[in-house]
Design a protein around this motif. Sequence first.
Motif, PDB file in Angstrom:
ATOM      1  N   LEU A  55       0.872  -1.108  -0.079  1.00  7.49           N
ATOM      2  CA  LEU A  55       0.039   0.046   0.183  1.00  7.49           C
ATOM      3  C   LEU A  55       0.889   1.101   0.127  1.00  7.49           C
ATOM      4  CD1 LEU A  55      -2.666  -1.072   2.769  1.00  7.49           C
ATOM      5  CD2 LEU A  55      -3.039  -0.982   0.131  1.00  7.49           C
ATOM      6  N   GLU A  56       1.862   1.224   0.858  1.00  6.34           N
ATOM      7  CA  GLU A  56       2.825   2.288   0.788  1.00  6.34           C
ATOM      8  C   GLU A  56       3.369   2.789  -0.645  1.00  6.34           C
ATOM      9  OE1 GLU A  56       5.015   3.109   4.955  1.00  6.34           O
ATOM     10  OE2 GLU A  56       5.196   0.964   4.120  1.00  6.34           O
ATOM     11  N   SER A  57       3.888   1.497  -1.266  1.00  9.48           N
ATOM     12  CA  SER A  57       4.371   1.555  -2.500  1.00  9.48           C
ATOM     13  C   SER A  57       3.352   2.473  -3.594  1.00  9.48           C
ATOM     14  CB  SER A  57       4.904   0.429  -3.226  1.00  9.48           C
ATOM     15  OG  SER A  57       5.937  -0.015  -2.316  1.00  9.48           O
ATOM     16  N   LEU A  58       2.062   1.929  -3.586  1.00  4.33           N
ATOM     17  CA  LEU A  58       1.359   2.607  -4.575  1.00  4.33           C
ATOM     18  C   LEU A  58       0.926   3.805  -3.861  1.00  4.33           C
ATOM     19  CD1 LEU A  58      -1.319  -0.822  -4.656  1.00  4.33           C
ATOM     20  CD2 LEU A  58       0.701  -0.022  -6.149  1.00  4.33           C
ATOM     21  N   LEU A  59       0.704   4.037  -2.748  1.00  5.07           N
ATOM     22  CA  LEU A  59       0.324   5.503  -2.400  1.00  5.07           C
ATOM     23  C   LEU A  59       1.465   6.583  -2.807  1.00  5.07           C
ATOM     24  CD1 LEU A  59      -0.908   5.074   1.050  1.00  5.07           C
ATOM     25  CD2 LEU A  59      -2.235   5.639  -0.552  1.00  5.07           C
ATOM     26  N   PHE A  60       2.866   6.113  -2.760  1.00  6.55           N
ATOM     27  CA  PHE A  60       3.858   6.832  -3.331  1.00  6.55           C
ATOM     28  C   PHE A  60       3.875   7.211  -4.593  1.00  6.55           C
ATOM     29  CE2 PHE A  60       8.268   6.628  -4.765  1.00  6.55           C
ATOM     30  CZ  PHE A  60       9.035   7.863  -4.031  1.00  6.55           C
ATOM     31  N   HIS A 103      -2.641  11.130   4.930  1.00 11.39           N
ATOM     32  CA  HIS A 103      -3.992  11.839   4.972  1.00 11.39           C
ATOM     33  C   HIS A 103      -5.045  11.034   4.273  1.00 11.39           C
ATOM     34  CE1 HIS A 103      -2.700  15.041   7.243  1.00 11.39           C
ATOM     35  NE2 HIS A 103      -1.745  15.560   6.680  1.00 11.39           N
ATOM     36  N   GLU A 104      -6.306  11.133   4.777  1.00 13.53           N
ATOM     37  CA  GLU A 104      -7.586  10.608   4.169  1.00 13.53           C
ATOM     38  C   GLU A 104      -8.364  12.040   3.737  1.00 13.53           C
ATOM     39  OE1 GLU A 104     -11.801   7.834   4.916  1.00 13.53           O
ATOM     40  OE2 GLU A 104     -10.290   8.479   6.485  1.00 13.53           O
ATOM     41  N   VAL A 105      -8.048  12.145   2.242  1.00 12.83           N
ATOM     42  CA  VAL A 105      -8.578  13.132   1.628  1.00 12.83           C
ATOM     43  C   VAL A 105      -9.430  12.971   0.329  1.00 12.83           C
ATOM     44  CG1 VAL A 105      -6.720  14.928   2.563  1.00 12.83           C
ATOM     45  CG2 VAL A 105      -6.263  13.705   0.294  1.00 12.83           C
ATOM     46  N   SER A 106     -10.304  13.860  -0.001  1.00 15.21           N
ATOM     47  CA  SER A 106     -10.946  13.796  -1.175  1.00 15.21           C
ATOM     48  C   SER A 106     -11.301  12.161  -1.499  1.00 15.21           C
ATOM     49  CB  SER A 106     -10.030  14.149  -2.448  1.00 15.21           C
ATOM     50  OG  SER A 106     -11.040  14.282  -3.627  1.00 15.21           O
ATOM     51  N   GLU A 107     -12.131  11.669  -0.459  1.00 13.81           N
ATOM     52  CA  GLU A 107     -12.575  10.242  -0.614  1.00 13.81           C
ATOM     53  C   GLU A 107     -11.568   9.234  -0.961  1.00 13.81           C
ATOM     54  OE1 GLU A 107     -15.289   9.475   0.281  1.00 13.81           O
ATOM     55  OE2 GLU A 107     -16.732  11.449   0.262  1.00 13.81           O
ATOM     56  N   GLY A 108     -10.359   9.493  -0.496  1.00 10.42           N
ATOM     57  CA  GLY A 108      -9.115   8.745  -0.694  1.00 10.42           C
ATOM     58  C   GLY A 108      -8.020   8.981   0.197  1.00 10.42           C
ATOM     59  N   TRP A 109      -6.747   8.288  -0.090  1.00 12.70           N
ATOM     60  CA  TRP A 109      -5.634   8.256   0.864  1.00 12.70           C
ATOM     61  C   TRP A 109      -4.551   8.885  -0.144  1.00 12.70           C
ATOM     62  CZ3 TRP A 109      -6.083   6.969   5.952  1.00 12.70           C
ATOM     63  CH2 TRP A 109      -7.195   6.341   6.456  1.00 12.70           C
ATOM     64  N   GLN A 110      -3.591   9.494   0.747  1.00 16.77           N
ATOM     65  CA  GLN A 110      -2.655  10.271  -0.163  1.00 16.77           C
ATOM     66  C   GLN A 110      -1.466  10.491   0.968  1.00 16.77           C
ATOM     67  OE1 GLN A 110      -2.859  14.380  -1.778  1.00 16.77           O
ATOM     68  NE2 GLN A 110      -2.070  13.816  -3.441  1.00 16.77           N
ATOM     69  N   LEU A 111      -0.072  10.299   0.507  1.00 13.55           N
ATOM     70  CA  LEU A 111       0.922  10.533   1.232  1.00 13.55           C
ATOM     71  C   LEU A 111       1.436  12.057   1.026  1.00 13.55           C
ATOM     72  CD1 LEU A 111       3.270   7.201   0.549  1.00 13.55           C
ATOM     73  CD2 LEU A 111       2.252   8.105   2.674  1.00 13.55           C
ATOM     74  N   ARG A 112       1.696  12.593   2.158  1.00 15.22           N
ATOM     75  CA  ARG A 112       1.944  14.104   1.979  1.00 15.22           C
ATOM     76  C   ARG A 112       3.301  14.498   2.954  1.00 15.22           C
ATOM     77  NH1 ARG A 112      -3.597  17.565   1.670  1.00 15.22           N
ATOM     78  NH2 ARG A 112      -4.325  16.724  -0.291  1.00 15.22           N
ATOM     79  N   THR A 113       3.790  15.594   2.666  1.00 13.27           N
ATOM     80  CA  THR A 113       4.728  15.925   3.547  1.00 13.27           C
ATOM     81  C   THR A 113       4.279  16.501   4.658  1.00 13.27           C
ATOM     82  OG1 THR A 113       4.702  17.958   2.568  1.00 13.27           O
ATOM     83  CG2 THR A 113       6.511  16.551   1.798  1.00 13.27           C
ATOM     84  N   SER A 114       5.186  16.207   5.789  1.00 14.33           N
ATOM     85  CA  SER A 114       4.573  16.706   7.311  1.00 14.33           C
ATOM     86  C   SER A 114       4.846  18.209   7.256  1.00 14.33           C
ATOM     87  CB  SER A 114       5.368  15.992   8.375  1.00 14.33           C
ATOM     88  OG  SER A 114       6.798  16.562   8.383  1.00 14.33           O
TER      89      SER A 114
END
Length: 290
Positions: A55-60, A103-114
Motif C-alpha cells: 500500500l505504501e508503494s502504491l500511495l508513493f 491523510h484521508e482526503v477527497s474520498e481517498g488516501w494520500q501521502l503528504r509531507t509533514s
Amino acid sequence: MWTENSDELPGAQNELDVCPEEIDAPAEDDKTAAVFAEWVRESSALAPQTIRCILESLLFLASKPLSLAALYEATGISKPTILSELQNIQAIYSENISGIVLHEVSEGWQLRTSEVSQKYALRFLKAKPQRLTRSALETLAIVAYRQPVTRPEVEDIRGVDSGGVLKALLERKLIKILGKKEEVGRPLLYGTTPEFLQFFSLKNLSALPSLQEFHELTKEHEEILESETSPLESVAQLADNTFQLRLKKKHDEAEQSFRELERAISEAEVSSKEVVSSLNALQSTDESKE
C-alpha cells in the motif's frame, strides 16, 4: 560511390527504411475474472507487514489520492483489510517522527509531507505556497456551504461583483460548473471539486465544520486574540465596567509601586551622601594627625 561523409554504408540499406521489429512482449490481460480471482487468492495469504509495504508503494507512486476501490482493483486485497492497514500506516507515521504523513482526503488516501518539512519541500521544489485572497476565500466558502449556487446568489451574499473571482476559482479547479438553474436566464450552478477537498485536506464535504461550529471557532479565536493583545485591550473589554475597575486598581497599584521606588531611591541617595561625608571626615582626621 561511398565516401567517409556518406550517410549509407556500401551495399547496406538505409536503416531508416527498415520497419522496426516488435520486441515488446504482449501485455497479459489481467482484467479477466480468472486472473483477478488469482490475485485475490494470493493477496489473502499476505502478511500484514507485506500488505502495508504494498500500500505504501502504491500511495508513493500515485499523483492523487487513491480510493479503496482503486487499491482493491490494483491489489485484490479486501477493502476492510486495506482500510485497516491504511489506518495502521497513518498511526505509525503520526506516532513517530517522520517527514511523511498519510491523510484521508477527497474520498481517498494520500501521502503528504509533514508540517515540519513543508517549507523545506517548497524550497527544494522552488514552489510558492498556495494562498488565496480574502475575496477568493469568501466566495469559496459560500460555494462550499450553499452549493449548488449561482453567481447572483453569491453576489447577493457578498454584496460585490464576483464574476472574476469565480472565473479564477474555476481555473484553479477549486470549483466547477454543475449545470444550469431552472429559472429565468438559466444561470450557471457552481459547486466544489475533488481538488477543493485536497487543497483543504478534507475527507469529504461532511468534514466541513457546521456553521454553528464555525461561529464557535470564530468566537474562540477572538477570545484568544483578545487575551494575547496586551497591553491593548478590545473595545468590548473597555466598555465593561468590571474591567475598568480592574484596570483602575492595577493602575493605582502601579502608581503606589512607583512612589515606593522613588522613596527608596531618595533614601539610597541620602545614605550614599552620608557615607561619602563620613569618609571625607575620616580622611581629614588622618591627614591632620600626620
